[in-house]
Motif scaffolding. Structure first.
Motif, PDB file in Angstrom:
ATOM      1  N   THR A   1      34.649  49.802  45.090  1.00  0.00           N
ATOM      2  CA  THR A   1      35.054  50.299  46.397  1.00  0.00           C
ATOM      3  C   THR A   1      36.069  49.369  47.051  1.00  0.00           C
ATOM      4  OG1 THR A   1      33.324  49.102  47.603  1.00  0.00           O
ATOM      5  CG2 THR A   1      32.758  51.281  46.697  1.00  0.00           C
ATOM      6  N   ASP A   2      36.759  49.902  48.044  1.00  0.00           N
ATOM      7  CA  ASP A   2      37.698  49.090  48.814  1.00  0.00           C
ATOM      8  C   ASP A   2      36.980  47.935  49.493  1.00  0.00           C
ATOM      9  OD1 ASP A   2      39.817  50.752  48.138  1.00  0.00           O
ATOM     10  OD2 ASP A   2      39.592  52.007  49.926  1.00  0.00           O
ATOM     11  N   GLU A   3      35.760  48.178  49.925  1.00  0.00           N
ATOM     12  CA  GLU A   3      34.990  47.136  50.618  1.00  0.00           C
ATOM     13  C   GLU A   3      34.668  45.975  49.676  1.00  0.00           C
ATOM     14  OE1 GLU A   3      35.078  50.699  52.800  1.00  0.00           O
ATOM     15  OE2 GLU A   3      34.287  50.411  50.741  1.00  0.00           O
ATOM     16  N   GLU A   4      34.393  46.274  48.418  1.00  0.00           N
ATOM     17  CA  GLU A   4      34.033  45.218  47.462  1.00  0.00           C
ATOM     18  C   GLU A   4      35.193  44.257  47.226  1.00  0.00           C
ATOM     19  OE1 GLU A   4      30.998  46.499  44.093  1.00  0.00           O
ATOM     20  OE2 GLU A   4      32.429  48.114  44.477  1.00  0.00           O
ATOM     21  N   VAL A   5      36.410  44.786  47.189  1.00  0.00           N
ATOM     22  CA  VAL A   5      37.551  43.928  46.872  1.00  0.00           C
ATOM     23  C   VAL A   5      38.265  43.401  48.110  1.00  0.00           C
ATOM     24  CG1 VAL A   5      37.936  45.074  44.651  1.00  0.00           C
ATOM     25  CG2 VAL A   5      39.148  45.892  46.687  1.00  0.00           C
ATOM     26  N   ALA A   6      37.816  43.800  49.273  1.00  0.00           N
ATOM     27  CA  ALA A   6      38.537  43.453  50.504  1.00  0.00           C
ATOM     28  C   ALA A   6      38.649  41.940  50.723  1.00  0.00           C
ATOM     29  CB  ALA A   6      37.850  44.104  51.711  1.00  0.00           C
ATOM     30  N   ALA A   7      37.657  41.204  50.287  1.00  0.00           N
ATOM     31  CA  ALA A   7      37.647  39.752  50.539  1.00  0.00           C
ATOM     32  C   ALA A   7      38.501  38.974  49.552  1.00  0.00           C
ATOM     33  CB  ALA A   7      36.206  39.243  50.492  1.00  0.00           C
TER      34      ALA A   7
ATOM     35  N   ARG B   1      42.058  34.133  44.691  1.00  0.00           N
ATOM     36  CA  ARG B   1      40.790  34.680  44.232  1.00  0.00           C
ATOM     37  C   ARG B   1      40.855  36.195  44.073  1.00  0.00           C
ATOM     38  NH1 ARG B   1      37.036  30.500  45.367  1.00  0.00           N
ATOM     39  NH2 ARG B   1      38.099  28.628  44.609  1.00  0.00           N
ATOM     40  N   PHE B   2      40.215  36.699  43.005  1.00  0.00           N
ATOM     41  CA  PHE B   2      40.223  38.115  42.677  1.00  0.00           C
ATOM     42  C   PHE B   2      38.820  38.710  42.650  1.00  0.00           C
ATOM     43  CE2 PHE B   2      43.970  36.112  41.052  1.00  0.00           C
ATOM     44  CZ  PHE B   2      44.988  37.033  41.208  1.00  0.00           C
ATOM     45  N   PHE B   3      37.816  37.842  42.578  1.00  0.00           N
ATOM     46  CA  PHE B   3      36.406  38.227  42.588  1.00  0.00           C
ATOM     47  C   PHE B   3      35.619  36.931  42.758  1.00  0.00           C
ATOM     48  CE2 PHE B   3      38.517  38.799  38.444  1.00  0.00           C
ATOM     49  CZ  PHE B   3      38.125  37.642  37.785  1.00  0.00           C
ATOM     50  N   PRO B   4      34.324  37.015  43.122  1.00  0.00           N
ATOM     51  CA  PRO B   4      33.563  35.793  43.418  1.00  0.00           C
ATOM     52  C   PRO B   4      33.118  35.048  42.157  1.00  0.00           C
ATOM     53  CG  PRO B   4      32.168  37.706  43.726  1.00  0.00           C
ATOM     54  CD  PRO B   4      33.550  38.224  43.435  1.00  0.00           C
ATOM     55  N   LEU B   5      34.070  34.490  41.459  1.00  0.00           N
ATOM     56  CA  LEU B   5      33.797  33.793  40.201  1.00  0.00           C
ATOM     57  C   LEU B   5      33.355  32.358  40.488  1.00  0.00           C
ATOM     58  CD1 LEU B   5      33.984  33.782  37.067  1.00  0.00           C
ATOM     59  CD2 LEU B   5      36.352  33.010  37.338  1.00  0.00           C
ATOM     60  N   ALA B   6      32.184  31.998  39.994  1.00  0.00           N
ATOM     61  CA  ALA B   6      31.674  30.635  40.122  1.00  0.00           C
ATOM     62  C   ALA B   6      31.098  30.232  38.774  1.00  0.00           C
ATOM     63  CB  ALA B   6      30.606  30.558  41.208  1.00  0.00           C
TER      64      ALA B   6
ATOM     65  N   ARG C   1      54.199  51.380  40.687  1.00  0.00           N
ATOM     66  CA  ARG C   1      53.155  50.372  40.528  1.00  0.00           C
ATOM     67  C   ARG C   1      51.913  50.739  41.340  1.00  0.00           C
ATOM     68  NH1 ARG C   1      58.051  47.484  40.755  1.00  0.00           N
ATOM     69  NH2 ARG C   1      58.371  46.024  39.017  1.00  0.00           N
ATOM     70  N   ASP C   2      50.751  50.349  40.826  1.00  0.00           N
ATOM     71  CA  ASP C   2      49.503  50.645  41.522  1.00  0.00           C
ATOM     72  C   ASP C   2      48.715  49.351  41.752  1.00  0.00           C
ATOM     73  OD1 ASP C   2      47.188  51.691  42.586  1.00  0.00           O
ATOM     74  OD2 ASP C   2      47.164  53.416  41.237  1.00  0.00           O
ATOM     75  N   PRO C   3      49.097  48.562  42.763  1.00  0.00           N
ATOM     76  CA  PRO C   3      48.379  47.316  43.045  1.00  0.00           C
ATOM     77  C   PRO C   3      46.915  47.532  43.420  1.00  0.00           C
ATOM     78  CG  PRO C   3      50.504  47.367  44.165  1.00  0.00           C
ATOM     79  CD  PRO C   3      50.255  48.742  43.646  1.00  0.00           C
ATOM     80  N   ALA C   4      46.627  48.619  44.116  1.00  0.00           N
ATOM     81  CA  ALA C   4      45.245  48.878  44.509  1.00  0.00           C
ATOM     82  C   ALA C   4      44.356  49.063  43.288  1.00  0.00           C
ATOM     83  CB  ALA C   4      45.182  50.110  45.411  1.00  0.00           C
ATOM     84  N   LEU C   5      44.870  49.753  42.287  1.00  0.00           N
ATOM     85  CA  LEU C   5      44.107  49.925  41.056  1.00  0.00           C
ATOM     86  C   LEU C   5      43.940  48.598  40.333  1.00  0.00           C
ATOM     87  CD1 LEU C   5      42.725  51.790  38.996  1.00  0.00           C
ATOM     88  CD2 LEU C   5      44.962  52.113  37.920  1.00  0.00           C
ATOM     89  N   ALA C   6      44.987  47.796  40.291  1.00  0.00           N
ATOM     90  CA  ALA C   6      44.913  46.502  39.606  1.00  0.00           C
ATOM     91  C   ALA C   6      43.818  45.629  40.212  1.00  0.00           C
ATOM     92  CB  ALA C   6      46.259  45.797  39.675  1.00  0.00           C
ATOM     93  N   ARG C   7      43.717  45.601  41.534  1.00  0.00           N
ATOM     94  CA  ARG C   7      42.689  44.798  42.202  1.00  0.00           C
ATOM     95  C   ARG C   7      41.303  45.245  41.760  1.00  0.00           C
ATOM     96  NH1 ARG C   7      43.480  44.717  48.543  1.00  0.00           N
ATOM     97  NH2 ARG C   7      41.848  43.132  48.344  1.00  0.00           N
TER      98      ARG C   7
END
Length: 442
Positions: free
Chosen positions: A432-438, A19-24, A372-378
């Motif tokens: 933010t980092d918090e938004e993508v942390a999950a 999962r990359f975001f809360p897609l439903a 590479r910038d994985p943090a940016l990709a997320r």
């Protein structure tokens, strides 16, 4: 977060989630998905290319409706069905090759590759598999152990698999883009010369390993090595084949005719279906050594036949070449600073590459850097979802842009606009980092 996604968290096993975001989503049509709540999203993944014809293609819907109404059983394990036999015959007709050949029908690219690898071991009496670092061939059996992506993540490698370097022109393993193909082929020559290889398996484009497009001629030269050493070449077309690269088969780019070819994802038109096409002497024996009760079932087989007919009738390989050229040009404009997102997006793109509608946008830490910038990709894929598009990353930092083959020019332009804005917004800290942390992603 929607109620549907919260229910998913409470009910569906985490072992099968990426999962990359809360897609439903509740439905889809063409290149569009509809979330719970009614928001429409432009699908730039095609469910990791499985929805190659888009969502709800009429030809697939009609074929499945017909097949499910009066099915002649639920699988081809112990009987023959018109659609399973017909699908196999049609695959033999469109896949180049000589001599007596057979088709294995399965449920996913994972089992097709696993069967092909095990069959080569049995037929040749040799156990060693040659595969490539950062490659992906499946999530079970020998295919899992021969998948560099899984091994990179900590899964045990198959003990009889040796991993070779894939020629990456952007980040050559030998430090020299001009000689990277020669270096990769020299390594393959050494391993093949040992005389104990059962087969060599390769992706024509290294997909999950970072959408790496090898230099022209690499696959042809690799095939020549395999022929010289009498080692079967398995071409894994599961993700990159069936029209996506602007040709019906990705291996056709180098004019190659592999010994075995594996298919999955797009073959089923959204249903679970896979296939391996290869010599009868490899795939025919021993009987009952690759059993799946519902493999070759009439519903999935009917969908597969509809997919193959549609690819030809609607000239979708040609459409993918045209749409891909437009998409690639638009993304390269972003990389040059003259497209959506402006200089802020441009300075974080190290490369844009691809064939047809298999395109990678390589995100890096800054101008002139290949780090590479994985943090940016997320954050970019998360922001793209917020802006109305579904796209994922592979290889840690590469946006994998693989929309359905039916994408229109206006949808291509919309995709470019969203991706440019998403990159710039992520650079500006709008995620933010918090938004993508999950959302762990890979």
């Amino acid at each position: 977060m929607s109620d549907l996604y919260q229910r998913d968290l409470a009910a569906i096993a985490g072992v099968e989630k990426l999962r990359f975001f809360p897609l439903a989503v509740i439905e889809g049509e063409g290149c569009w998905l509809v979330e719970a709540g009614g928001r429409r999203l432009l699908d730039l993944s095609g469910t990791w290319t499985a929805s190659g014809l888009g969502h709800g293609h009429p030809a697939v819907a009609e074929a499945v409706t017909r097949a499910v109404a009066r099915p002649p059983g639920a699988g081809a394990l112990s009987s023959a069905f018109p659609d399973s036999v017909g699908l196999a015959e049609e695959l033999l007709a469109i896949v180049p090759g000589g001599g007596e050949r057979r088709v294995y029908l399965g449920h996913a690219g994972s089992d097709a590759n696993d069967v092909a690898l095990r069959a080569c071991r049995r037929a040749g009496g040799r156990r060693r598999v040659l595969a490539f670092r950062h490659g992906y061939h499946g999530g079970l059996g020998v295919a899992l152990g021969a998948s560099g992506v899984h091994v990179d993540a900590g899964a045990p490698a198959d003990p009889d698999t040796s991993f070779l370097h894939y020629p990456d022109p952007l980040r050559p393993h030998n430090g020299d883009a001009e000689t990277v193909v020669a270096a990769a082929l020299a390594e393959a020559e050494i391993e093949l010369s040992a005389g104990d290889a059962a087969c060599l398996i390769v992706e024509p484009i290294l997909s999950d390993g970072g959408l790496v497009v090898p230099p022209d001629g690499f696959l042809a030269a690799l095939h020549e090595l395999c022929v010289r050493h009498g080692v079967p070449l398995i071409c894994d077309e599961v993700k990159m084949g069936l029209g996506r690269p602007g040709l019906l088969h990705a291996f056709q780019h180098d004019g190659v005719v592999p010994d075995l070819v594996t298919f999955g994802k797009a073959l089923g038109g959204g249903l679970p279906l896979s296939a391996a096409v290869g010599p009868a002497e490899i795939l025919d024996s021993p009987p009952a050594s690759a059993l799946l009760t519902t493999a070759g079932n009439p519903v999935c087989a009917a969908a597969g036949r509809a997919v193959l007919r549609t690819l030809v009738a609607e000239r979708l390989p040609e459409a993918a070449a045209s749409a891909g050229a437009r998409l690639l040009a638009g993304l390269r404009q972003i990389a040059a600073g003259s497209g959506p997102g402006g200089p802020d997006a441009a300075e974080r793109i190290g490369d844009v590459r691809g064939r047809g509608l298999a395109i990678g946008v390589d995100l890096v830490t800054g101008t002139g850097s290949l780090q590479r910038d994985p943090a940016l990709a997320r954050k970019v894929v998360y922001r793209a979802w917020q802006l109305g598009a579904v796209v994922y990353y592979v290889g840690g930092n590469v946006l994998e842009v693989t929309p359905p083959l039916v994408i229109t020019e206006s949808e291509v332009d919309r995709a470019v606009a969203i991706l440019g804005e998403a990159i710039a917004d992520a650079v500006h800290g709008k995620v933010t980092d918090e938004e993508v942390a999950a959302y762990a992603g890979w």
